[in-house]
Design a protein around this motif. Structure first.
Motif, PDB file in Angstrom:
ATOM      1  N   SER A   1       5.672   3.837   2.085  1.00 43.92           N
ATOM      2  CA  SER A   1       6.196   5.250   2.859  1.00 43.92           C
ATOM      3  C   SER A   1       7.496   4.688   4.111  1.00 43.92           C
ATOM      4  CB  SER A   1       5.815   5.880   3.158  1.00 43.92           C
ATOM      5  OG  SER A   1       6.286   6.705   4.290  1.00 43.92           O
ATOM      6  N   ILE A   2       6.627   2.667   5.081  1.00 44.84           N
ATOM      7  CA  ILE A   2       7.837   3.389   6.284  1.00 44.84           C
ATOM      8  C   ILE A   2       8.557   1.955   5.406  1.00 44.84           C
ATOM      9  CG2 ILE A   2       6.873   1.345   7.936  1.00 44.84           C
ATOM     10  CD1 ILE A   2       3.950   1.699   8.015  1.00 44.84           C
TER      11      ILE A   2
ATOM     12  N   SER B   1      -5.192  -2.018   0.985  1.00 41.50           N
ATOM     13  CA  SER B   1      -5.550  -1.862   2.366  1.00 41.50           C
ATOM     14  C   SER B   1      -3.745  -2.661   2.738  1.00 41.50           C
ATOM     15  CB  SER B   1      -6.190  -1.774   3.304  1.00 41.50           C
ATOM     16  OG  SER B   1      -7.016  -3.753   2.703  1.00 41.50           O
ATOM     17  N   SER B   2      -3.398  -2.136   3.727  1.00 40.79           N
ATOM     18  CA  SER B   2      -2.420  -2.782   4.415  1.00 40.79           C
ATOM     19  C   SER B   2      -2.456  -4.095   4.322  1.00 40.79           C
ATOM     20  CB  SER B   2      -1.364  -1.809   5.646  1.00 40.79           C
ATOM     21  OG  SER B   2      -0.272  -2.694   6.131  1.00 40.79           O
TER      22      SER B   2
ATOM     23  N   SER C   1       1.329  -1.238   0.416  1.00 36.02           N
ATOM     24  CA  SER C   1       0.194  -0.231   0.296  1.00 36.02           C
ATOM     25  C   SER C   1       1.119   1.195  -0.369  1.00 36.02           C
ATOM     26  CB  SER C   1      -0.907   0.023   1.253  1.00 36.02           C
ATOM     27  OG  SER C   1      -0.216  -0.074   1.889  1.00 36.02           O
ATOM     28  N   GLU C   2       0.370   2.195  -0.219  1.00 37.21           N
ATOM     29  CA  GLU C   2       1.640   3.531   0.212  1.00 37.21           C
ATOM     30  C   GLU C   2       1.510   3.590   1.220  1.00 37.21           C
ATOM     31  OE1 GLU C   2      -1.539   6.819  -1.567  1.00 37.21           O
ATOM     32  OE2 GLU C   2      -1.655   5.910  -3.448  1.00 37.21           O
ATOM     33  N   GLU C   3       1.102   3.266   2.088  1.00 36.45           N
ATOM     34  CA  GLU C   3       1.268   3.767   3.425  1.00 36.45           C
ATOM     35  C   GLU C   3       2.769   3.393   3.129  1.00 36.45           C
ATOM     36  OE1 GLU C   3       0.731   2.711   8.355  1.00 36.45           O
ATOM     37  OE2 GLU C   3      -0.955   2.464   6.803  1.00 36.45           O
ATOM     38  N   GLU C   4       2.373   1.861   2.969  1.00 37.55           N
ATOM     39  CA  GLU C   4       3.213   0.325   3.535  1.00 37.55           C
ATOM     40  C   GLU C   4       4.990   0.848   2.454  1.00 37.55           C
ATOM     41  OE1 GLU C   4       1.179  -3.049   5.020  1.00 37.55           O
ATOM     42  OE2 GLU C   4       1.395  -2.762   2.715  1.00 37.55           O
TER      43      GLU C   4
END
Length: 972
Positions: free
Chosen positions: A880-881, A905-906, A875-878
C-alpha cells in the motif's frame, strides 16, 4: 553492414540503432583546463564591460556593503590573503545574485614600519645610513615601494577571480586618504580624547618605535631570573617585626632594577619573616639573615636561594606592611631614594616570593600603582635599548646585555652587606627561565616596556570610549557567535590607545603643543588648514610647510612645538570607513567586516574604537572571522619547513576555481589546512561538480520552453528532485542573510554526487536516451534538468566563477554572463516534506535491492543490472505504501515482480525488526532477449518485424522519429 543470415547479428543491430539513441551532446568539455582558460575569461569580462553592466544592473536595489580590511602592500599574496579575499568575493557575489546592489571597493594599507624596514634593508645592503637620508626622500622611496606591491597584489587578486572596483581602489597613502586620517585625528583632538602622556608602551629597541599589540608575536625566550634583597628602613609593624629584615623580590627582567622605585605586596597574602639557619654551596645569604617572603612560597624560595635550614620568626598579614619603606639595594651608588611598599591587587603567589619590584617605566601594573601613589616615573632607557647617560653605574649598557652587569653589581652589594653584618642587600640568587616572550613581528627581536611621552586616545573618563564601544557591540552580529566574547574582553581590559609611532613613513599626528604650558592646541581652524593641505599635497605638506601656514595669523610659531610622530597604522586602517563608506552605493555602517580571527586585537578593534570615538556608532553591523591556514599536519607554514602553498602556484597548476572550492569546502570558523593531498582531493570534488554540469548540458541539447511540463504533471521522482532543490535554495538564502556559509557547498556537492549522479541521473538515463522526444517522462526529465542547470550554475557561480560562466555560456552563449543572473526563484509549492519522507523510504528499499544485485554480479550470476529481474516481496502494508512505484525503473533492472505476502511482517518500512529472511529481494537472470537499443532484457524484444532486435518501446521511438526500419536496411 549485415550478416549473411536472414537477420542482422546483434553487433550489427547495435551499430545501426546507435544513431537513434538520444545521446547527450555538449560543447562543455570534460576537462576544465583551468590554468589556461581562466585568464581568457578574465579578459573576456574586461573586454565585454561586465563590471559596468553589473553596476547598471544594481540601480534601485537594496544596498549590501562589505568593507574591505586593507591588506599590507608588501610582498606577493600568501594563502591567508587568498582565503580572505575569496571568502569576501563569494559573499559579495551571492548577495548580488540574491538581488542586492553590491559595490566592493578593495583597499591597501601602505604606511608603517614593515615598508620602512624593507627600504632600510636596501640602505643597509648599500652601507647607507638611514638617518642621513632626507625625510622627504625616504618617504618617497617608501611610497614607491608600496605602490609597486599594491599593483602586483591587485593583479594577483584579480587572477583569483575576485570581482571588485579595481580602478576605484583605496590606499591609505592616497592624498585624500591621508587628509581623512588627519581629520579623524583632529576629531579626537577636538573632542578632548587625544592627549600626550608618559606611560609604558611596548617598544622595539631594534626599530626604535612603539608597537601595537597586533604587531607583537610570542616566542620562547631564555631570561635570567634574580632574587634581590631590599633592606627595610621604616618598620610600621607591631613589635617591629621588620627590624633588620630585607624584603626579597624575584624578577625575570634584571635590567629593570635601575628603574625600581617601589615594591608591591598583596594585602590578602600571608607573609613570614624567615631567619636563615643553614645554607648550601652557592648561597649569597648567610646564616642569621632575616628576609620577608610569602608563606606559600617559602619552600621554593629556599630552594632557589640555597637555604637548607630556616626558622619562621613572625607571620604577618599583607595589610601589616602598609607604610613600610625599603632602601634601594644600590643605595650609596646613585640610588639614594626611599622605596615604599605599596598594596597591589595584581600580586599573587604563583611564582617568586609574593613581593614584586616596581619599575614604573617598564610595566603597565607598575606604572599604574606608582602613579596612583605619587611615585615618580623615571626615564632610564633610550630608544635604542641602552641605559641613558644619567643612569648611575649602567649608562650606555644595552638592556638585553645588562643581566651580567646587574648581577655582578648586586652580588658586590651583598658581599659588602655580609661583611658589615647589616641587613641583606643585593643579589640573593640567580637562575634561568624559558618562557613565552613578546617579539616584534617584523624584526623578530624581543621588545621591552618603556615609558616615553606618547600620544594616547583616552578609553575612560567623560563620555567613556570603552563603555560606548562595548554598548555599540550589543547590536553587532558575530559569526561565529563566540567571537563576540573575544572582542568584548579585549575592549574591557585594554589600556588607553597609544597611537603614536617614532617613524617617518605615515600620516603625522599633525598637532601643535604650546611650549610654555605643555598643552596641545585644540583649534578647529588649525586642524582644517592641515586637512586642506594634506588633501591637495599629501601628508608631505607637514614636512615641507612652515608652521605658520597651519597656525595662522596671531600665533608665534616659536611658541609651539610641531609634533612629528606618525600615527599608528592600526588607527589608519581603523579610520578607512571615514573615506570609503558613505559614498553612493556604500552604506555606513557597513553590513559586514570579514577578516581573520587575529583582527579582534587589530582591525576590528581599531575600527570600532575609531568610529565610536568620532561618530558614536560601530562601523559594522556584523563581523565574520575565519581561522588561520595550516599545513596538512596542522603546522604553521614556513619556508624552512618547505610547506608553503602559494596561491599563484595553485592557479598555475590546478586553477583558481579549485582554490576557491577549497575555501568554501573548509570550516572557516576554525583553523584550515591545505597541502598537496588536500588540493588533490579538492580537484576530485571539482571534477565531480564539473561532470554534473556536463551531464546536465548534454541532456539539455536542443531543449526549448515548449517541452516544459507543469509542476502538477511531473512524476513523483521529478517533484522530489525539485523538493531537494528547494531545501538547498533555502540553505543558500539563509547563508546570504546570516553570512554563515560553512557547510553550504559541501551540501551542494553531496546533492550533485549522491542525489543526482548516483541516483536521479542513473535512473533517468534510460528515459533521456531512449524515450521519444514527445514522451511525457522525457519531457519531465528535461524540464527538471533545465531547472537544475539554472540553479546549480547560479549557486556555484559565487565560488566556481570561471566554471559556472563556462557552463552558462555553453548553453546560452557569451552575450549574457551567469554573474548577471539572479538565483533561481524556487516556488513554495516545490517544498513537500511528505514527499521527501516517502522517497526516503523508497530509496532505503532501493538500496536493499541494489545490494542484492551487486552480490549477484560478484557471484557471476549477471553482468550489468539490466540482465537481472527481481522478485520483491512486500507485506500488505508495504504494498500500500509503495503503490505506483516503478521498481524496475528505480533499480535499473529489466523487470521487477512484486509479490504480496499477507503473512510477512515488514522488513523495509520498519527495518529488520520482526522481518523474515524469505522477504529479501531475489535476483535472477532476466528472461527474454537484450534490446539492441536500450539494452533491457525483455520477452517481447524483436516482436516488431520492421525493427528486429529491439523492444516495442524502442521500435515505436524509432518509427516516430523517421528512422528507416532495420529490416528495410537489411534487405537493401
Amino acid at each position: 553492414m549485415t550478416s549473411s543470415s536472414s537477420e542482422p547479428d546483434k553487433t550489427s543491430l547495435a551499430d545501426q540503432y546507435r544513431d537513434t539513441v538520444f545521446l547527450p551532446r555538449t560543447t562543455f568539455p570534460m576537462r576544465g583546463n583551468l590554468p589556461q582558460q581562466e585568464p581568457k575569461w578574465l579578459e573576456k569580462w574586461r573586454a565585454g564591460g561586465l563590471d559596468e553592466r553589473l553596476k547598471q544592473q544594481a540601480q534601485g536595489r537594496p544596498v549590501f556593503t562589505l568593507h574591505d580590511g586593507p591588506p599590507y602592500a608588501n610582498g606577493h599574496l600568501h594563502i591567508g590573503h587568498a582565503l580572505n579575499k575569496i571568502n569576501k568575493d563569494v559573499i559579495n557575489r551571492a548577495h548580488r545574485m540574491a538581488g542586492y546592489a553590491v559595490r566592493y571597493v578593495p583597499g591597501w594599507d601602505c604606511h608603517g614600519l614593515p615598508i620602512e624596514w624593507k627600504v632600510e634593508e636596501g640602505y643597509r645592503k648599500a652601507k647607507r645610513d638611514k638617518d642621513s637620508v632626507p625625510v622627504l626622500e625616504f618617504r618617497a622611496e617608501c611610497r614607491s615601494y608600496a605602490g609597486n606591491w599594491l599593483n602586483i597584489q591587485m593583479e594577483e587578486f584579480q587572477r583569483l577571480g575576485v570581482q571588485a572596483e579595481w580602478q576605484n581602489r583605496y590606499a591609505t597613502m592616497d592624498f585624500s586618504s591621508e587628509a581623512a586620517i588627519a581629520e579623524e585625528i583632529g576629531r579626537f583632538l577636538l573632542n578632548g580624547k587625544l592627549y600626550r602622556g608618559l606611560r609604558p608602551v611596548m617598544w622595539s629597541p631594534v626599530e626604535k618605535t612603539a608597537l601595537a599589540e597586533a604587531e607583537i608575536e610570542y616566542h620562547d625566550h631564555t631570561s635570567t631570573t634574580i632574587l634581590v634583597a631590599f633592606p627595610v628602613v621604616k618598620d610600621p609593624t607591631p613589635a617591629h617585626a621588620l627590624a633588620d629584615v630585607s624584603v626579597v623580590i624575584w624578577t625575570t627582567t634584571p635590567w629593570t632594577i635601575p628603574g625600581n622605585r617601589a615594591l608591591a605586596y598583596g594585602p590578602e597574602i600571608t607573609y613570614v619573616v624567615l631567619r636563615v639557619d643553614e645554607t648550601r654551596e652557592g648561597a649569597m645569604l648567610e646564616p642569621g639573615a632575616r628576609v620577608l617572603v610569602a608563606e606559600a612560597l617559602v619552600e621554593s624560595f629556599c630552594a632557589e636561594a640555597h637555604v637548607s635550614a630556616h626558622h619562621i620568626l613572625y607571620t604577618l598579614p599583607g595589610s601589616a606592611l602598609a607604610g613600610a619603606v625599603c632602601a634601594h639595594p644600590l643605595r650609596g651608588a646613585g640610588y639614594d631614594f626611599d622605596v615604599p611598599m605599596l598594596a597591589g591587587e595584581f600580586v599573587t603567589t604563583d611564582a617568586g616570593t609574593g613581593l614584586v619590584h616596581q619599575a614604573p617605566a617598564h610595566g603597565e601594573d607598575d606604572f599604574m600603582l606608582c602613579r596612583a601613589n605619587g611615585v615618580d616615573v623615571p626615564e632610564t632607557v633610550l630608544d635604542d635599548g641602552t641605559y641613558a647617560p644619567w643612569v648611575p653605574g649602567f649608562a650606555g649598557v644595552h638592556v638585553f646585555k645588562a643581566a651580567d652587569v646587574v648581577c655582578t653589581t648586586l652580588a658586590s652589594v651583598m658581599e659588602r652587606a655580609n661583611a658589615a653584618g647589616t641587613a641583606p642587600a643585593g643579589l640573593v640568587g640567580r637562575g634561568q627561565i624559558v618562557h613565552s616572550y613578546p617579539h616584534s613581528w617584523r624584526s623578530r627581536a624581543p621588545i621591552i616596556y618603556r615609558a616615553t611621552p606618547q600620544w594616547f586616545i583616552r578609553m575612560d573618563g567623560e563620555n567613556a570610549l570603552r563603555e560606548n564601544a562595548l554598548k555599540a557591540l550589543d547590536n553587532v552580529t558575530f559569526v561565529p557567535a563566540q567571537a563576540r566574547n573575544r572582542l568584548t574582553s579585549m575592549i574591557r581590559t585594554r589600556p588607553d590607545w597609544c597611537i603614536s609611532r617614532q617613524r617617518a613613513w605615515g600620516v603625522p599626528i599633525a598637532v601643535f603643543v604650546e611650549k610654555r604650558t605643555g598643552e596641545v592646541l585644540r583649534d578647529p581652524a588649525v586642524m582644517q588648514r592641515v586637512v586642506d593641505a594634506f588633501r591637495s599635497e599629501g601628508a608631505d605638506a607637514w614636512y615641507t610647510s612652515e608652521p605658520s601656514r597651519f597656525l595662522g595669523e596671531g600665533r608665534n610659531p616659536d611658541d609651539y612645538e610641531q609634533v612629528f610622530d606618525i600615527v599608528d597604522v592600526w588607527f589608519e586602517s581603523g579610520s578607512t570607513h571615514a573615506f570609503v563608506l558613505g559614498r553612493p552605493g556604500l552604506s555606513f555602517p557597513a553590513d559586514l567586516y570579514l577578516e581573520g580571527s587575529d583582527q579582534h586585537r587589530g582591525w576590528f578593534q581599531s575600527s570600532l574604537l575609531e568610529s565610536v570615538g568620532t561618530r558614536g556608532v560601530s562601523p559594522f553591523k556584523a563581523v565574520v572571522t575565519n581561522g588561520f591556514v595550516l599545513d596538512e599536519q596542522g603546522r604553521k607554514m614556513s619556508k624552512s619547513l618547505g610547506n608553503v602553498i602559494a596561491p599563484q602556484d595553485v592557479n598555475d597548476s590546478m586553477g583558481a576555481d579549485v582554490l576557491r572550492l577549497w575555501v568554501m569546502n573548509s570550516d572557516t570558523n576554525d583553523d584550515l589546512r591545505i597541502g598537496k593531498e588536500i588540493l588533490k582531493q579538492q580537484g576530485e570534488l571539482y571534477r565531480r561538480l564539473r561532470n554534473t554540469l556536463r551531464w546536465l548540458l548534454g541532456g539539455l541539447d536542443g531543449f526549448t520552453d515548449a517541452e516544459v511540463v507543469p509542476y502538477a504533471e511531473l512524476p513523483e521522482l521529478e517533484r522530489w528532485v525539485l523538493h531537494r532543490l528547494s531545501e538547498l535554495g533555502g540553505l543558500v538564502a539563509r547563508a546570504v542573510e546570516t553570512h554563515e556559509w560553512v557547510g553550504v557547498y559541501p551540501a551542494l556537492h553531496g546533492f550533485c554526487t549522491t542525489d543526482l549522479s548516483a541516483f536521479y541521473f542513473d535512473i533517468r538515463k534510460d528515459a533521456l536516451y531512449c524515450d521519444a522526444p514527445s514522451s511525457p517522462t522525457r519531457r519531465a526529465v528535461r524540464t527538471v534538468l533545465d531547472v537544475l542547470h539554472r540553479c546549480l550554475s547560479t549557486w556555484l557561480a559565487p565560488v566556481l566563477v570561471f566554471t559556472a560562466e563556462e557552463a552558462w555560456a555553453a548553453r546560452f552563449g557569451e552575450q549574457a554572463s551567469v554573474h548577471e543572473q539572479a538565483f533561481f526563484d524556487l516556488p513554495a509549492e516545490w517544498t513537500d516534506t511528505d514527499l521527501d519522507e516517502r522517497w526516503a523510504r523508497i530509496r532505503s528499499v532501493r538500496r536493499i535491492i541494489t545490494t542484492e544485485i551487486e552480490g549477484a554480479r560478484r557471484a557471476g550470476t549477471i553482468g550489468s543490472s539490466l540482465q537481472a529481474q527481481v522478485e520483491l516481496t512486500f507485506s500488505e502494508e508495504e504494498a500500500s505504501i509503495f503503490a505506483g512505484v516503478n521498481w524496475g525503473e528505480l533499480a535499473i533492472v529489466s523487470h521487477v515482480e512484486v509479490v504480496i505476502d499477507p503473512t510477512s511482517s515488514s522488513i523495509y518500512v520498519d527495518g529488520d525488526e520482526g522481518g523474515d529472511l524469505h522477504g529479501a529481494p531475489v535476483v535472477r537472470v532476466a528472461e527474454g532477449e537484450k534490446c539492441a537499443r536500450c539494452w533491457k532484457v525483455l520477452p517481447e524484444t524483436g516482436s516488431n518485424p520492421a525493427y528486429p532486435g529491439v523492444c516495442p518501446r524502442c521500435a515505436d521511438v524509432v518509427a516516430q522519429n523517421g528512422f528507416a526500419s532495420v529490416s528495410a536496411q537489411a534487405g537493401a
